[in-house]
Design a protein around this motif. Sequence first.
Motif, mmCIF file in Angstrom:
data_model
loop_
_atom_site.group_PDB
_atom_site.id
_atom_site.type_symbol
_atom_site.label_atom_id
_atom_site.label_comp_id
_atom_site.label_asym_id
_atom_site.label_seq_id
_atom_site.Cartn_x
_atom_site.Cartn_y
_atom_site.Cartn_z
ATOM 1 N N GLU A 1 55.328 -124.096 37.815
ATOM 2 C CA GLU A 1 54.950 -125.786 38.156
ATOM 3 C C GLU A 1 53.458 -125.978 38.226
ATOM 4 O O GLU A 1 52.937 -126.738 37.986
ATOM 5 N N HIS A 2 52.763 -124.835 39.045
ATOM 6 C CA HIS A 2 51.587 -124.769 39.323
ATOM 7 C C HIS A 2 50.662 -124.957 38.084
ATOM 8 O O HIS A 2 49.667 -125.514 37.839
ATOM 9 N N TYR A 3 51.310 -123.886 37.035
ATOM 10 C CA TYR A 3 50.596 -124.129 35.669
ATOM 11 C C TYR A 3 50.438 -125.416 34.972
ATOM 12 O O TYR A 3 49.359 -125.763 34.703
ATOM 13 N N PHE A 4 51.858 -125.979 35.006
ATOM 14 C CA PHE A 4 51.795 -127.137 34.280
ATOM 15 C C PHE A 4 51.181 -128.438 34.910
ATOM 16 O O PHE A 4 50.544 -129.330 34.429
ATOM 17 N N ASP A 5 50.933 -128.425 36.501
ATOM 18 C CA ASP A 5 50.260 -129.364 37.140
ATOM 19 C C ASP A 5 48.632 -129.002 36.755
ATOM 20 O O ASP A 5 48.013 -130.329 36.550
ATOM 21 N N SER A 6 48.265 -127.904 36.636
ATOM 22 C CA SER A 6 46.810 -127.613 36.284
ATOM 23 C C SER A 6 46.519 -128.243 34.728
ATOM 24 O O SER A 6 45.318 -128.508 34.631
ATOM 25 N N ILE A 7 47.487 -128.299 34.025
ATOM 26 C CA ILE A 7 47.275 -128.774 32.628
ATOM 27 C C ILE A 7 47.525 -130.150 32.395
ATOM 28 O O ILE A 7 47.323 -130.776 31.310
ATOM 29 N N GLY A 8 48.044 -130.783 33.411
ATOM 30 C CA GLY A 8 48.401 -132.021 33.277
ATOM 31 C C GLY A 8 49.709 -132.589 32.390
ATOM 32 O O GLY A 8 49.660 -133.681 31.846
ATOM 33 N N ILE A 9 50.626 -131.783 32.505
ATOM 34 C CA ILE A 9 51.840 -131.894 31.861
ATOM 35 C C ILE A 9 53.064 -132.175 32.928
ATOM 36 O O ILE A 9 53.282 -131.397 33.619
ATOM 37 N N GLU A 10 53.760 -133.418 32.764
ATOM 38 C CA GLU A 10 54.572 -133.727 33.743
ATOM 39 C C GLU A 10 55.955 -133.001 33.431
ATOM 40 O O GLU A 10 56.141 -132.569 32.073
#
Length: 224
Positions: free
Chosen positions: A135-144
């Motif tokens: 979750e933290h990774y996808f938050d950092s790259i802007g993917i919902e």
Amino acid sequence: MEQPPNDLLDTKENDNNNRNNNNPEPNETAINIPPINNTTTTTTTTTSTNINTNTDDSKTTTNEENEDDSSYEYIQGQRICIIIDSDESTNRALNKALENFDKEKDELYLLAVTSSLDYLNDEKNDAKLTLYKYEHYFDSIGIEYTPIQVESISITSKIISELEENEIDLAYVGAQALTNVSNPDNIIFSAFSFIKQVLLGTIVSGLKSASEKKDCKWKLEIVN
């Protein structure tokens, strides 16, 4: 030759003057007629106004048609699910999923399923930490994304159920995912997991068999 009397000449001149007064020249009469050019100009102006009005109406209709057409336009992508585990093959499955992922069209699901027989909560806690990491990774790259964490006695059946309920199109899983227990010191759970794999096969192999059925609506990609 005798000249006519002056009285007669005066009479003729008076008659001529009276005739001229009774019959005015045509030029004087024409002044009272409205100019033809003005009438033509007025008619032309009216015609032009009608043309412009029709043109505006046609533009309005076109815009309405475009608005109606655009209301039926929609973007349709895929629903992609990554089956989460803490092993390295899951990381490779994630990278594979992102190769063809379109964040403008596609929807991403992160699915973590643990066994309800894990009485010491080792698997559950490990799943929470792993899911949080992704979750933290996808938050950092802007993917919902949509995270899902559930538990069941049968992990394979629960994964299949979640894929169907969320109408997933394509699922990614690591080849070595869901094969090892988080805490080998948990002897009872480790022994149960080992026996289950021997008798029923791995969870990944069960998902592969389910995806190959004719009525299956989702596809599975196993990443080594």
